[in-house]
Motif scaffolding. Structure first.
Motif, PDB file in Angstrom:
ATOM      1  N   GLN A 160       0.830  -1.208   0.000  1.00  0.00           N
ATOM      2  CA  GLN A 160       0.000   0.000   0.000  1.00  0.00           C
ATOM      3  C   GLN A 160       0.865   1.260   0.000  1.00  0.00           C
ATOM      4  O   GLN A 160       0.593   2.213  -0.745  1.00  0.00           O
ATOM      5  CB  GLN A 160      -0.928  -0.005   1.210  1.00  0.00           C
ATOM      6  CG  GLN A 160      -2.008  -1.082   1.172  1.00  0.00           C
ATOM      7  CD  GLN A 160      -2.792  -1.161   2.476  1.00  0.00           C
ATOM      8  OE1 GLN A 160      -2.592  -0.369   3.397  1.00  0.00           O
ATOM      9  NE2 GLN A 160      -3.693  -2.137   2.559  1.00  0.00           N
ATOM     10  N   SER A 161       1.913   1.269   0.814  1.00  0.00           N
ATOM     11  CA  SER A 161       2.746   2.472   0.911  1.00  0.00           C
ATOM     12  C   SER A 161       3.581   2.681  -0.353  1.00  0.00           C
ATOM     13  O   SER A 161       3.795   3.820  -0.778  1.00  0.00           O
ATOM     14  CB  SER A 161       3.642   2.414   2.148  1.00  0.00           C
ATOM     15  OG  SER A 161       4.641   1.420   2.035  1.00  0.00           O
ATOM     16  N   SER A 164       1.016   4.209  -2.805  1.00  0.00           N
ATOM     17  CA  SER A 164       0.387   5.500  -2.485  1.00  0.00           C
ATOM     18  C   SER A 164       1.379   6.586  -2.101  1.00  0.00           C
ATOM     19  O   SER A 164       1.075   7.779  -2.230  1.00  0.00           O
ATOM     20  CB  SER A 164      -0.619   5.312  -1.338  1.00  0.00           C
ATOM     21  OG  SER A 164       0.045   4.912  -0.143  1.00  0.00           O
ATOM     22  N   ASN A 165       2.545   6.199  -1.633  1.00  0.00           N
ATOM     23  CA  ASN A 165       3.512   7.190  -1.148  1.00  0.00           C
ATOM     24  C   ASN A 165       4.931   6.743  -1.502  1.00  0.00           C
ATOM     25  O   ASN A 165       5.736   6.429  -0.634  1.00  0.00           O
ATOM     26  CB  ASN A 165       3.367   7.355   0.373  1.00  0.00           C
ATOM     27  CG  ASN A 165       4.180   8.514   0.918  1.00  0.00           C
ATOM     28  OD1 ASN A 165       4.633   9.378   0.161  1.00  0.00           O
ATOM     29  ND2 ASN A 165       4.385   8.531   2.223  1.00  0.00           N
ATOM     30  N   SER A 168       8.265   7.783   0.319  1.00  0.00           N
ATOM     31  CA  SER A 168       8.435   7.553   1.756  1.00  0.00           C
ATOM     32  C   SER A 168       9.773   6.875   2.059  1.00  0.00           C
ATOM     33  O   SER A 168      10.288   6.096   1.253  1.00  0.00           O
ATOM     34  CB  SER A 168       7.292   6.685   2.283  1.00  0.00           C
ATOM     35  OG  SER A 168       7.508   6.329   3.635  1.00  0.00           O
ATOM     36  N   HIS A 171       9.425   2.441   3.837  1.00  0.00           N
ATOM     37  CA  HIS A 171       9.068   1.198   3.151  1.00  0.00           C
ATOM     38  C   HIS A 171       9.909   0.049   3.738  1.00  0.00           C
ATOM     39  O   HIS A 171      10.902  -0.377   3.155  1.00  0.00           O
ATOM     40  CB  HIS A 171       9.324   1.303   1.653  1.00  0.00           C
ATOM     41  CG  HIS A 171       8.574   2.385   0.956  1.00  0.00           C
ATOM     42  ND1 HIS A 171       7.215   2.585   1.109  1.00  0.00           N
ATOM     43  CD2 HIS A 171       8.994   3.347   0.084  1.00  0.00           C
ATOM     44  CE1 HIS A 171       6.830   3.597   0.357  1.00  0.00           C
ATOM     45  NE2 HIS A 171       7.885   4.087  -0.258  1.00  0.00           N
TER      46      HIS A 171
END
Length: 307
Positions: A160-161, A164-165, A168, A171
């Motif tokens: 998900q990360s 969506s990002n 970041s 991770h």
């Protein structure tokens, strides 16, 4: 032009000639160095399979897929003829029962007898248990907390990360759960994974607190590379690099024949890993989804496993 495996052989040579002799928990003894890094490109389907000896990559792949299920019992591995985790429960069974059962008979009984497998085939909360079911607790009132039925799925959150990002710096998934180490047949050696996205390219870093360079490394580096490829496919990125870092990197003293034979060989070839299907999720891959081409290793080199 250097071959990607040269860095591995250089590290093996350095440990064997310069490493400190250490006594370890197995009683076998090692030569070891502290702190090492290697980098392997995964672009154009490249996969860092060792070529100076055969790595049974399907065994490593099946183990990685098993981790992702969260299973911690060797029964499902043995059904697939994967025997790399048998030594620890077998040693415990022999020690606690006094039964000098052969490995073959123990494994067959694990497969045939579900009750026996539940009692003797479980490894405790190793790897997959932490990856997809890290213990989570809720407030039960009066200053008490109870463990929830469903834990934290680090792999699901990672996907998900990454989607969506991507920028970041969080991770990460982790296997080193301090509270449960004493319940594990073997605390995680490949303990921390971190991922990085830049310009649509996904790279991964694996930190191993402990690395058996002679036996374990070839499996670890293939499996980590395979996981990066799976994540890249699921998240819509191109694969970049695997950066491998080792803490205590060692060779066992009883692996002299393996080390000397392997160091006498020259690496060659450019194996490729192809993903033949894109499943609906990171948890839906099957062994048939992976194909390795152009892998022509030299002969397998056997050596004893230190338990």
């Amino acid at each position: 032009m250097s071959h990607y495996e040269d860095q591995y052989l250089d590290l093996m040579r350095r440990i064997w000639t310069e490493g400190a002799v250490q006594q370890d928990r197995t009683g076998v003894g090692t030569r070891s160095l502290f702190g090492a890094t290697m980098r392997f490109s995964l672009a154009d389907n490249a996969i860092p399979l060792l070529t100076t000896k055969r790595i049974f990559w399907k065994t490593a792949a099946r183990e990685m897929l098993w981790f992702l299920t969260g299973d911690t019992n060797i029964r499902n591995l043995l059904k697939q003829k994967v025997r790399i985790w048998t030594d620890w429960p077998l040693e415990r069974y022999r020690r606690e029962t006094g039964d000098p059962i052969s490995q073959e008979d123990f494994e067959q009984r694990i497969v045939d007898d579900i009750d026996f497998a539940e009692q003797w085939g479980d490894l405790g909360p190793v790897y997959g248990a932490q990856w997809v079911n890290w213990p989570n607790y809720e407030d039960a009132g009066q200053g008490l907390y109870r463990r929830t039925e469903k834990g934290i799925n680090q792999i699901e959150l990672l996907v998900q990360s990454l989607k969506s990002n991507p920028g970041s710096r969080r991770h990460i998934f982790e296997g080193w759960n301090v509270a449960e180490l004493d319940q594990m047949a073997l605390p995680p050696c490949h303990k921390t994974y971190q991922f990085h996205v830049a310009d649509g390219v996904l790279s991964g870093l694996l930190f191993q607190r402990s690395c058996d360079l002679g036996l374990g490394f070839g499996f670890n580096v293939f499996a980590a590379s395979m996981l990066i490829r799976m994540l890249a496919q699921q998240c819509g990125y191109e694969p970049g690099e695997l950066i491998w870092q080792g803490g205590d990197v060692h060779l066992y003293l009883n692996h002299a024949e393996l080390v000397e034979e392997q160091l006498s060989r020259q690496p060659a070839g450019d194996p490729k890993l192809h993903l033949l299907r894109k499943p609906d999720s990171i948890f839906d891959y099957e062994i048939e989804d992976f194909e390795v081409l152009d892998y022509h290793p030299q002969a397998h080199i056997s050596a004893p496993v230190a338990v």
